[in-house]
Design an enzyme around this catalytic site. Structure first.
Site: not given
Length: 136
Positions: A50-51
């Protein structure tokens, strides 16, 4: 197979005509979640891929899975809330039977999430599926 609560969510999204309204509704869903305790924001519960930072916590209650989560990004918190609505209260076998991408697509989100957010959503779905598999 989606939960009755998710079906209600689909109906809510059907009334929202444009992406901006849907986006705001996703964020509102995240804001409505109870905060994940700091004690559960640990590396073991962090979702890779996930960013933004994402933590997912799961527990079995009466034979069904229940997920909680948190993120440092408002839209991702909303996506966690949507996944909770999709999965909470299902048995591990039922969780594995859910086509989460298709169900989330019913909300009209797939075409509007950035590549990074889409990858993060996939990572969260995989974590939920892994948790269900381990619970069988």
């Amino acid at each position: 197979m989606a939960t009755a609560q998710f079906e209600e969510l689909v109906e809510d999204f059907d009334f929202l005509d444009d992406w901006e309204d849907r986006y705001r509704h996703v964020i509102d869903q995240g804001k409505a979640m109870e905060a994940l305790p700091e004690a559960l924001r640990v590396p073991a519960l962090k979702v890779d891929g996930c960013a933004s930072q994402v933590w997912l916590h799961a527990e079995m209650k009466g034979g069904t899975l229940h997920f909680d989560g948190a993120s440092d990004a408002m839209i991702v918190s909303g996506l966690i809330a949507l996944l909770r609505t999709l999965y909470n209260g299902l048995t591990p076998e039922q969780v594995l039977a859910v086509d989460a991408r298709m169900e989330m697509g019913r909300l009209g989100l797939n075409d509007h999430l950035s590549a990074q957010r889409s990858n993060g959503l996939t990572a969260m779905i995989e974590r939920v599926r892994e948790t269900a598999q381990k619970s069988i």
